[in-house]
Design a protein around this motif. Sequence first.
Motif, mmCIF file in Angstrom:
data_model
loop_
_atom_site.group_PDB
_atom_site.id
_atom_site.type_symbol
_atom_site.label_atom_id
_atom_site.label_comp_id
_atom_site.label_asym_id
_atom_site.label_seq_id
_atom_site.Cartn_x
_atom_site.Cartn_y
_atom_site.Cartn_z
ATOM 1 N N VAL A 1 0.872 -1.177 0.000
ATOM 2 C CA VAL A 1 0.000 0.000 0.000
ATOM 3 C C VAL A 1 0.909 1.227 0.000
ATOM 4 C CG1 VAL A 1 -2.049 0.990 1.085
ATOM 5 C CG2 VAL A 1 -1.472 -1.380 1.516
ATOM 6 N N LYS A 2 0.934 1.924 -1.104
ATOM 7 C CA LYS A 2 1.916 3.015 -1.273
ATOM 8 C C LYS A 2 1.371 4.349 -0.799
ATOM 9 C CE LYS A 2 4.611 0.171 -3.456
ATOM 10 N NZ LYS A 2 5.441 -0.635 -2.562
ATOM 11 N N THR A 3 2.277 5.175 -0.304
ATOM 12 C CA THR A 3 1.926 6.556 0.015
ATOM 13 C C THR A 3 2.297 7.419 -1.179
ATOM 14 O OG1 THR A 3 2.497 6.159 2.318
ATOM 15 C CG2 THR A 3 2.254 8.454 1.644
ATOM 16 N N GLY A 4 1.297 7.979 -1.826
ATOM 17 C CA GLY A 4 1.570 8.876 -2.949
ATOM 18 C C GLY A 4 1.186 10.279 -2.560
ATOM 19 N N CYS A 5 0.024 10.713 -3.052
ATOM 20 C CA CYS A 5 -0.401 12.099 -2.831
ATOM 21 C C CYS A 5 -0.941 12.327 -1.417
ATOM 22 C CB CYS A 5 -1.480 12.448 -3.846
ATOM 23 S SG CYS A 5 -2.945 11.415 -3.661
ATOM 24 N N GLY A 6 -1.534 11.286 -0.829
ATOM 25 C CA GLY A 6 -2.180 11.443 0.487
ATOM 26 C C GLY A 6 -3.473 12.234 0.418
ATOM 27 N N GLU A 7 -3.972 12.478 -0.794
ATOM 28 C CA GLU A 7 -5.181 13.303 -0.951
ATOM 29 C C GLU A 7 -6.232 12.654 -1.841
ATOM 30 O OE1 GLU A 7 -4.125 17.107 -2.450
ATOM 31 O OE2 GLU A 7 -3.284 17.738 -0.521
ATOM 32 N N GLY A 8 -6.095 11.358 -2.095
ATOM 33 C CA GLY A 8 -7.115 10.681 -2.912
ATOM 34 C C GLY A 8 -6.970 10.900 -4.401
ATOM 35 N N GLU A 9 -5.828 11.401 -4.860
ATOM 36 C CA GLU A 9 -5.725 11.755 -6.274
ATOM 37 C C GLU A 9 -4.884 10.809 -7.111
ATOM 38 O OE1 GLU A 9 -4.918 15.696 -7.306
ATOM 39 O OE2 GLU A 9 -6.414 16.533 -5.941
ATOM 40 N N CYS A 10 -4.126 9.890 -6.488
ATOM 41 C CA CYS A 10 -3.213 9.085 -7.316
ATOM 42 C C CYS A 10 -3.552 7.599 -7.345
ATOM 43 C CB CYS A 10 -1.774 9.273 -6.834
ATOM 44 S SG CYS A 10 -1.415 8.439 -5.265
ATOM 45 N N GLY A 11 -4.237 7.096 -6.356
ATOM 46 C CA GLY A 11 -4.659 5.687 -6.342
ATOM 47 C C GLY A 11 -3.586 4.716 -5.870
ATOM 48 N N ALA A 12 -2.393 5.207 -5.507
ATOM 49 C CA ALA A 12 -1.309 4.300 -5.108
ATOM 50 C C ALA A 12 -1.642 3.550 -3.813
ATOM 51 C CB ALA A 12 -0.017 5.092 -4.928
ATOM 52 N N CYS A 13 -2.572 4.094 -3.035
ATOM 53 C CA CYS A 13 -2.898 3.496 -1.730
ATOM 54 C C CYS A 13 -4.176 2.664 -1.769
ATOM 55 C CB CYS A 13 -3.080 4.609 -0.713
ATOM 56 S SG CYS A 13 -4.546 5.601 -1.083
ATOM 57 N N THR A 14 -4.655 2.329 -2.985
ATOM 58 C CA THR A 14 -5.973 1.676 -3.100
ATOM 59 C C THR A 14 -6.017 0.321 -2.387
ATOM 60 O OG1 THR A 14 -6.283 2.746 -5.237
ATOM 61 C CG2 THR A 14 -7.746 0.897 -4.734
ATOM 62 N N VAL B 1 -11.293 1.486 -2.529
ATOM 63 C CA VAL B 1 -11.277 2.795 -1.860
ATOM 64 C C VAL B 1 -9.836 3.280 -1.657
ATOM 65 C CG1 VAL B 1 -13.441 2.347 -0.606
ATOM 66 C CG2 VAL B 1 -11.291 1.790 0.468
ATOM 67 N N ALA B 2 -9.702 4.585 -1.485
ATOM 68 C CA ALA B 2 -8.385 5.168 -1.207
ATOM 69 C C ALA B 2 -8.125 5.069 0.293
ATOM 70 C CB ALA B 2 -8.361 6.628 -1.649
ATOM 71 N N SER B 3 -7.081 4.310 0.701
ATOM 72 C CA SER B 3 -6.864 4.124 2.144
ATOM 73 C C SER B 3 -6.338 5.392 2.805
ATOM 74 C CB SER B 3 -5.925 2.952 2.401
ATOM 75 O OG SER B 3 -4.651 3.181 1.857
ATOM 76 N N CYS B 4 -5.774 6.330 2.020
ATOM 77 C CA CYS B 4 -5.273 7.565 2.642
ATOM 78 C C CYS B 4 -6.422 8.410 3.186
ATOM 79 C CB CYS B 4 -4.420 8.378 1.665
ATOM 80 S SG CYS B 4 -5.286 8.942 0.195
ATOM 81 N N LEU B 5 -7.622 8.241 2.609
ATOM 82 C CA LEU B 5 -8.769 9.036 3.048
ATOM 83 C C LEU B 5 -9.816 8.170 3.738
ATOM 84 C CD1 LEU B 5 -9.271 11.497 0.040
ATOM 85 C CD2 LEU B 5 -7.827 11.723 2.054
HETATM 86 FE FE1 FES Z 1 -2.723 9.041 -3.482
HETATM 87 FE FE2 FES Z 1 -4.056 7.813 -1.522
HETATM 88 S S1 FES Z 1 -1.955 8.273 -1.586
HETATM 89 S S2 FES Z 1 -4.787 8.388 -3.459
#
Ligand code: FES
Length: 466
Positions: free
Chosen positions: A35-48, A64-68
């Motif tokens: 589960v990757k940390t990318g944008c942290g704002e729901g915009e990149c999908g790396a944490c899906t 779902v986006a786990s960052c949000l």
């Molecule tokens: Fe980019 Fe969650 S870290 S959508």
Amino acid sequence: MKINFILNDEELTVDLDPLFPTLRFLREEKGLSSVKTGCGEGECGACTVILGSLDNGKLKYRNVASCLLPAGELDGKHLVTLEGINMTELSPVQKAFVDEGAIQCGFCTPGFIMSITGFLLSSKDLTKENILNAIDGNICRCTGYYSIKRATEKILLAAESGFDKEDRINSLAELSIIPEYFGSVKRRLNKIKNNSEKSSIITDPREAPVFLAGGTDLLVSGPGRPGPEVRLISDIENISEIFEDNNFIHVGAGSTVEDIIDSEILNQYVPGISDFMYLISSQIIRNTATLGGNIANASPIGDLSVLFLVLDAVLDIKSENGVREVLLRDFFKDYKVMDLEAGELILKMRVPKYSENRFFNFEKVSRRKYLDIASCNSASSFCLDGDVIKRCDLSAGGVAAVPLFLKESSSYLTGRKIGEETMNSVIEVAMDEISPISDVRGSSDYKRELLRRLIKAHFVKLEGWM
Ligand code: FES
Ligand code: FES
């Protein structure tokens, strides 16, 4: 808060702040590094990740986006990361990505695999359009997307052979798309539900709780706390139901944007509503973002508020004194000020069922067509008698302190003939009703110009519909 859930194949009880981001829990406390940390704002999908929940006895999965995703939302659910679908051999989904060269650096790949596997597990039909919608929130910086698109086509072919829509879990396990243990999850979640005493998030009854639905906006700025006591609404019975009676369509405040897309009743009475919903964010957010959250957020540019303003929607608001109703048009008072007292909860929205043939349209301008907040948006609803407007309702967002019902413009149009003259004159009426400010999304003049064009777009589409 004590949270009981299943993480992949493991039953867990953890003690966490209900607002703690699931992404951080997975990486920092469980060491699940897929589960990757990318944008942290729901915009990149790396944490899906995939979230499974019991809904009226059925096990329902969504990506779902786990960052949000607030950790409190995990209670009673099945949370799946890439580690939870890995088997001794690559699944057909993973293999298609390898075979089609859809992986380069690999940073985005777990997110894509989870979105696609979540889609296969969901109740959506296996179509090319649906599988691409499932990855509309997953961004890849390397591949150029064509290889990913080819991989999705291969996955559909693989999934179609032997896929049983009514028995998704078993048929996907037989196709080696998910591991066998998924077959036991429904029984295990039922057990968790029966054994779990709902622990209250409200620890101090003297403090009125702040109700939180979805949390996709709040968590963008980190696990901030809107008040001392926060109550997630998703475990309130029937809060996510969409149903009809003779006069209304009832849309529970916990209904997500994807629930609205999938609702046959709403699509029947509000033609085209699904198409407009695709302009809102991406599927990993639409699967969590709720109607109630969007309304109570009171953003002047809130897409759902602007859209439902032209549909005579009524809010049912609950407090300890009972349920009262408020017209959505009267709900927004000033910037982020609503007709909502502390401790009151928006329970649902009711949309009247019209028998008359109606034209309905929603327009949105943002810097990007998808995945962006509007600079200006607008909705319209017309009832016609030949080429005469029997009734019109117009709304606009981003041009005032609140999502604005254009009252003067709407009544100006009643009884007038459709045509260029009417269109140009109502634009001038609308210009007197709005008070846009200059901000990061454009100058005041720019927003005026946008609304002019959006009203024109309503008329152009209306004439195409007639
Ligand atoms: Fe980019 Fe969650 S870290 S959508
Ligand atoms: Fe590198 Fe997608 S393969 S970001």
